[in-house]
Design a protein around this motif. Structure first.
Motif, mmCIF file in Angstrom:
data_model
loop_
_atom_site.group_PDB
_atom_site.id
_atom_site.type_symbol
_atom_site.label_atom_id
_atom_site.label_comp_id
_atom_site.label_asym_id
_atom_site.label_seq_id
_atom_site.Cartn_x
_atom_site.Cartn_y
_atom_site.Cartn_z
ATOM 1 N N SER A 255 51.326 -53.000 -15.237
ATOM 2 C CA SER A 255 50.403 -53.602 -16.205
ATOM 3 C C SER A 255 49.120 -54.059 -15.514
ATOM 4 C CB SER A 255 51.088 -54.785 -16.885
ATOM 5 O OG SER A 255 50.179 -55.476 -17.695
ATOM 6 N N ARG A 256 49.269 -54.691 -14.376
ATOM 7 C CA ARG A 256 48.103 -55.190 -13.651
ATOM 8 C C ARG A 256 47.210 -54.049 -13.179
ATOM 9 N NH1 ARG A 256 47.740 -59.630 -8.833
ATOM 10 N NH2 ARG A 256 45.505 -59.673 -8.852
ATOM 11 N N LYS A 257 47.817 -52.941 -12.782
ATOM 12 C CA LYS A 257 47.060 -51.797 -12.282
ATOM 13 C C LYS A 257 46.601 -50.870 -13.411
ATOM 14 C CE LYS A 257 47.319 -52.820 -7.955
ATOM 15 N NZ LYS A 257 46.154 -53.131 -7.168
ATOM 16 N N GLY A 258 47.085 -51.097 -14.633
ATOM 17 C CA GLY A 258 46.690 -50.264 -15.756
ATOM 18 C C GLY A 258 47.279 -48.869 -15.688
ATOM 19 N N VAL A 259 48.497 -48.766 -15.168
ATOM 20 C CA VAL A 259 49.175 -47.488 -14.994
ATOM 21 C C VAL A 259 50.513 -47.550 -15.717
ATOM 22 C CG1 VAL A 259 50.152 -45.920 -13.256
ATOM 23 C CG2 VAL A 259 48.101 -47.201 -12.725
ATOM 24 N N ASP A 260 50.974 -46.414 -16.232
ATOM 25 C CA ASP A 260 52.290 -46.351 -16.858
ATOM 26 C C ASP A 260 53.347 -46.517 -15.776
ATOM 27 O OD1 ASP A 260 54.511 -45.892 -18.431
ATOM 28 O OD2 ASP A 260 54.084 -43.768 -18.768
ATOM 29 N N VAL A 261 54.290 -47.422 -15.986
ATOM 30 C CA VAL A 261 55.319 -47.692 -14.986
ATOM 31 C C VAL A 261 56.137 -46.438 -14.660
ATOM 32 C CG1 VAL A 261 57.156 -48.463 -16.558
ATOM 33 C CG2 VAL A 261 57.029 -49.415 -14.256
ATOM 34 N N ALA A 262 56.253 -45.498 -15.606
ATOM 35 C CA ALA A 262 57.010 -44.268 -15.379
ATOM 36 C C ALA A 262 56.333 -43.364 -14.348
ATOM 37 C CB ALA A 262 57.198 -43.510 -16.691
#
Length: 185
Positions: free
Chosen positions: A139-146
């Motif tokens: 969330s902090r990096k703005g990336v999908d965790v998958a």
């Protein structure tokens, strides 16, 4: 005298610059009146970072800053710094185990290092599932965790693992890499 910068008006009318510094050392500046509530600064900072203000903790000289306080009440001067940390992810409430810092589930700080060498720190309980850390990091990096893989000593970490299961100690590092798509020829 027409130069108002040399005067210090009463009642907090003169604006000051407040620096908000995150865990990575990045600073964001805000010019505010000394009478402005810190909630306004913190909400603006959260908006710039794209992070929910409720997941942030703001500290001044090691003490939490109250959202209702003002720069004047905090005796802030021009260019003073407030530190911003992501609030603890998961674990028990602050009251549980607060009296004994050596309890088995005392919070530890873990470092997540990406492929560029940038580190993000999380303060978590040893019983917290790593899934919460992974989601907060993504969330902090703005990336999908998958799209991310988290590794400890080259071995993939499961979402259901906890720092206790992984035998993580304070200041231990895990690595985060982008998932590799495709294969070899």
């Amino acid at each position: 005298m027409s130069d108002t910068e040399d005067k210090k008006p009463e009642g907090g009318a003169e604006p000051i610059t407040i620096r908000v510094k995150d865990q990575n050392g990045e600073e964001t500046m805000f010019k505010v009146k000394r009478s402005t509530k810190m909630a306004k600064v913190f909400n603006a900072y959260a908006g710039k970072k794209g992070i929910d203000v409720a997941s942030m903790r703001f500290m001044l000289d090691g003490e939490a800053v109250d959202f209702d306080s003002t720069p004047e009440a905090l005796d802030l001067e021009d260019n003073d710094q407030i530190d911003c940390f992501l609030q603890q992810v998961g674990g028990a409430s602050d009251e549980e185990g607060a009296g004994d810092a050596k309890t088995e589930d005392a919070p530890i700080t873990i470092r997540v290092k990406d492929q560029t060498g940038e580190e993000t720190m999380f303060k978590i309980k040893k019983s917290t599932k790593m899934k919460k850390v992974f989601e907060a990091y993504a969330s902090r990096k703005g990336v999908d965790v998958a799209a991310l893989r988290f590794l400890l000593d080259g071995e993939r970490i499961s979402e259901t693992d906890s720092p206790k299961m992984l035998e993580l100690e304070d200041e231990d590092q895990i690595d985060c890499v982008l998932q590799q798509l495709g294969g070899c020829l």
